[in-house]
Design a protein around this motif. Structure first.
Motif, mmCIF file in Angstrom:
data_model
loop_
_atom_site.group_PDB
_atom_site.id
_atom_site.type_symbol
_atom_site.label_atom_id
_atom_site.label_comp_id
_atom_site.label_asym_id
_atom_site.label_seq_id
_atom_site.Cartn_x
_atom_site.Cartn_y
_atom_site.Cartn_z
ATOM 1 N N LEU A 146 -1.113 -3.346 9.325
ATOM 2 C CA LEU A 146 -0.279 -2.679 8.336
ATOM 3 C C LEU A 146 1.039 -2.312 9.012
ATOM 4 C CD1 LEU A 146 -2.884 -0.280 6.701
ATOM 5 C CD2 LEU A 146 -1.682 -2.137 5.542
ATOM 6 N N HIS A 188 -6.410 13.455 7.244
ATOM 7 C CA HIS A 188 -6.068 12.135 7.742
ATOM 8 C C HIS A 188 -5.452 11.281 6.634
ATOM 9 C CE1 HIS A 188 -10.198 11.945 6.162
ATOM 10 N NE2 HIS A 188 -9.865 10.745 5.771
ATOM 11 N N LEU A 189 -4.875 10.173 7.025
ATOM 12 C CA LEU A 189 -4.280 9.228 6.082
ATOM 13 C C LEU A 189 -5.332 8.723 5.095
ATOM 14 C CD1 LEU A 189 -2.088 6.916 8.320
ATOM 15 C CD2 LEU A 189 -1.284 8.154 6.316
ATOM 16 N N GLY A 213 7.713 11.843 13.630
ATOM 17 C CA GLY A 213 8.749 11.393 12.713
ATOM 18 C C GLY A 213 8.704 9.922 12.356
ATOM 19 N N GLN A 214 7.653 9.247 12.779
ATOM 20 C CA GLN A 214 7.523 7.814 12.526
ATOM 21 C C GLN A 214 6.242 7.514 11.760
ATOM 22 O OE1 GLN A 214 10.003 5.659 13.600
ATOM 23 N NE2 GLN A 214 11.050 7.524 14.291
ATOM 24 N N GLY A 215 6.184 6.339 11.179
ATOM 25 C CA GLY A 215 4.929 5.875 10.617
ATOM 26 C C GLY A 215 4.055 5.296 11.704
ATOM 27 N N PRO A 216 2.779 5.095 11.409
ATOM 28 C CA PRO A 216 1.878 4.486 12.391
ATOM 29 C C PRO A 216 2.353 3.087 12.785
ATOM 30 C CG PRO A 216 0.626 5.491 10.615
ATOM 31 C CD PRO A 216 2.053 5.509 10.192
ATOM 32 N N TYR A 222 -3.779 2.285 15.915
ATOM 33 C CA TYR A 222 -2.359 2.498 15.657
ATOM 34 C C TYR A 222 -1.899 3.689 16.489
ATOM 35 C CZ TYR A 222 -2.831 -0.404 11.411
ATOM 36 O OH TYR A 222 -3.059 -1.425 10.516
ATOM 37 N N THR A 241 -9.064 -2.751 2.458
ATOM 38 C CA THR A 241 -8.496 -1.426 2.629
ATOM 39 C C THR A 241 -8.870 -0.916 4.007
ATOM 40 O OG1 THR A 241 -8.552 -0.895 0.281
ATOM 41 C CG2 THR A 241 -8.553 0.954 1.816
ATOM 42 N N GLN A 242 -7.902 -0.404 4.716
ATOM 43 C CA GLN A 242 -8.158 0.200 6.014
ATOM 44 C C GLN A 242 -8.343 1.704 5.833
ATOM 45 O OE1 GLN A 242 -5.326 -1.014 9.057
ATOM 46 N NE2 GLN A 242 -5.306 -3.120 8.294
ATOM 47 N N GLN A 287 -0.861 11.582 3.386
ATOM 48 C CA GLN A 287 -1.481 12.439 4.398
ATOM 49 C C GLN A 287 -1.220 13.882 3.989
ATOM 50 O OE1 GLN A 287 -0.228 11.768 8.468
ATOM 51 N NE2 GLN A 287 -2.167 12.566 9.217
ATOM 52 N N PHE A 343 0.838 -1.202 0.000
ATOM 53 C CA PHE A 343 0.000 0.000 0.000
ATOM 54 C C PHE A 343 0.877 1.258 0.000
ATOM 55 C CE2 PHE A 343 -3.879 -2.252 1.434
ATOM 56 C CZ PHE A 343 -3.324 -3.408 1.947
ATOM 57 N N LEU A 347 -5.781 6.300 1.308
ATOM 58 C CA LEU A 347 -5.136 5.355 0.411
ATOM 59 C C LEU A 347 -4.887 5.978 -0.956
ATOM 60 C CD1 LEU A 347 -4.273 2.327 0.135
ATOM 61 C CD2 LEU A 347 -6.524 1.958 -0.901
ATOM 62 N N PHE A 372 3.377 7.477 2.896
ATOM 63 C CA PHE A 372 3.749 6.306 3.684
ATOM 64 C C PHE A 372 3.561 5.038 2.860
ATOM 65 C CE2 PHE A 372 4.281 8.146 7.850
ATOM 66 C CZ PHE A 372 3.497 9.290 7.815
ATOM 67 N N TYR A 386 -0.041 5.138 1.285
ATOM 68 C CA TYR A 386 -0.995 6.069 1.860
ATOM 69 C C TYR A 386 -0.401 7.468 1.780
ATOM 70 C CZ TYR A 386 -4.171 2.620 4.001
ATOM 71 O OH TYR A 386 -5.094 1.615 4.223
ATOM 72 N N LYS A 391 -2.911 0.396 -4.051
ATOM 73 C CA LYS A 391 -2.597 -0.857 -3.369
ATOM 74 C C LYS A 391 -2.312 -1.946 -4.395
ATOM 75 C CE LYS A 391 -7.532 -1.923 -2.944
ATOM 76 N NZ LYS A 391 -8.665 -2.105 -2.014
ATOM 77 N N PHE A 416 -8.689 5.333 7.604
ATOM 78 C CA PHE A 416 -8.211 5.941 8.844
ATOM 79 C C PHE A 416 -9.040 7.148 9.260
ATOM 80 C CE2 PHE A 416 -4.281 3.840 10.049
ATOM 81 C CZ PHE A 416 -4.056 3.042 8.942
ATOM 82 N N GLY A 417 -9.108 7.339 10.569
ATOM 83 C CA GLY A 417 -9.698 8.538 11.123
ATOM 84 C C GLY A 417 -8.656 9.635 11.258
ATOM 85 N N PRO A 418 -9.078 10.791 11.745
ATOM 86 C CA PRO A 418 -8.171 11.940 11.850
ATOM 87 C C PRO A 418 -7.187 11.842 13.007
ATOM 88 C CG PRO A 418 -10.329 12.519 12.686
ATOM 89 C CD PRO A 418 -10.459 11.135 12.103
ATOM 90 N N PHE A 424 4.066 0.101 8.570
ATOM 91 C CA PHE A 424 4.365 1.317 7.834
ATOM 92 C C PHE A 424 5.854 1.637 7.858
ATOM 93 C CE2 PHE A 424 0.308 3.372 6.830
ATOM 94 C CZ PHE A 424 -0.581 2.701 7.643
ATOM 95 N N GLY A 425 6.300 2.295 6.794
ATOM 96 C CA GLY A 425 7.596 2.929 6.817
ATOM 97 C C GLY A 425 7.517 4.237 7.599
ATOM 98 N N LYS A 426 8.661 4.908 7.705
ATOM 99 C CA LYS A 426 8.689 6.142 8.492
ATOM 100 C C LYS A 426 8.087 7.327 7.757
ATOM 101 C CE LYS A 426 12.532 5.007 11.528
ATOM 102 N NZ LYS A 426 13.836 5.450 12.095
#
Lengths: 112, 115
Positions: A100, A43-44, B40-43, B35, B103-104, A38, A34, A46, A90, A36, A49, B106-108, A102-104
């Motif tokens: 999931l 918010h995140l 500085g990181q991903g979820p 999550y 597919t997931q 932002q 995937f 998609l 991401f 994603y 995929k 996401f909320g805010p 995720f990368g950074k």
């Protein structure tokens, strides 16, 4: 354990430049991949995929990604970026579980 | 239709306090995920619900963290004895069935700050 590596943490491009964001993952089994995005203040959501079939996947807003199994990679591309593409991107991998990974993230700034 | 909603959007608390974060998934989605995203990181995955039950809580960092989904819809993430290291954005996501190709959405997020 699964891991996802995004090569570039910060990218700055001028409008109309081409974009490629790298993503490599570490996982031995079948994966679902995937991207994603932002946007600032949002918010995140998609972008695209890949589950199976054609390794070149097209997503929203002109983005595409190519799954190269031999390289464990799923790079994101766009031929011509716009100012509105400024966002955090991401890459995420799902293996046999539900989560999931995720990368950074890569922060993209597109300048007018 | 309505997306995933989370309340509050921001929560500031003091070290040692108890907090609850709420998630309202997309109507009809049976799968719900929490999550945590640090700066500085991903979820990072915390917990996954299928219906009312926690099918995978392997991501919860310790026993101060707990989540429930009593009626299979709204979920609450509960953090006891908060620590400064708990400061992060807590994200909730939902998907239709929880299948591997789902597919997931996401909320805010809820931004938690522990002083």
């Amino acid at each position: 354990a699964q891991s996802v590596s995004q090569h570039n943490h910060h990218v700055i491009l001028s409008e109309a430049a081409s974009l490629e964001l790298g993503c490599n993952y570490s996982y031995g089994g079948t994966v679902n991949l995937f991207w994603y995005v932002q946007y600032p203040g949002q918010h995140l959501q998609l972008l695209l995929k890949y589950f199976s079939g054609d390794p070149l996947v097209k997503g929203i807003k002109g983005f595409e990604a190519e799954f190269i199994k031999s390289k464990f990679s799923f790079n994101l591309r766009k031929p011509s970026v716009q100012w509105s593409d400024t966002a955090e991107y991401f890459c995420a991998v799902k293996g046999s579980g539900y989560a999931l990974n995720f990368g950074k993230g890569t922060s993209l700034l597109v300048t007018p | 239709g309505a997306g995933v909603s989370q309340t509050p959007s921001n929560k500031v608390t003091e070290k040692g306090k108890y907090v609850e974060l709420r998630c309202d998934p997309i109507s009809g989605h049976t799968a719900l995920y929490w999550y945590r995203q640090s700066l500085g990181q991903g979820p990072e995955f915390l917990i996954y619900f299928q219906g009312t039950g926690a099918a995978d809580d392997s991501g919860l960092p310790n026993d101060r963290f707990f989540a429930v989904r009593p009626e299979g819809s709204v979920s609450t993430l509960k953090i006891q004895r908060t620590e400064r290291g708990d400061s992060a954005v807590y994200l909730c996501a939902s998907s239709l069935t929880g299948g591997l190709t789902d597919t997931q959405y996401f909320g805010p997020g809820t931004r938690l700050t522990v002083l």
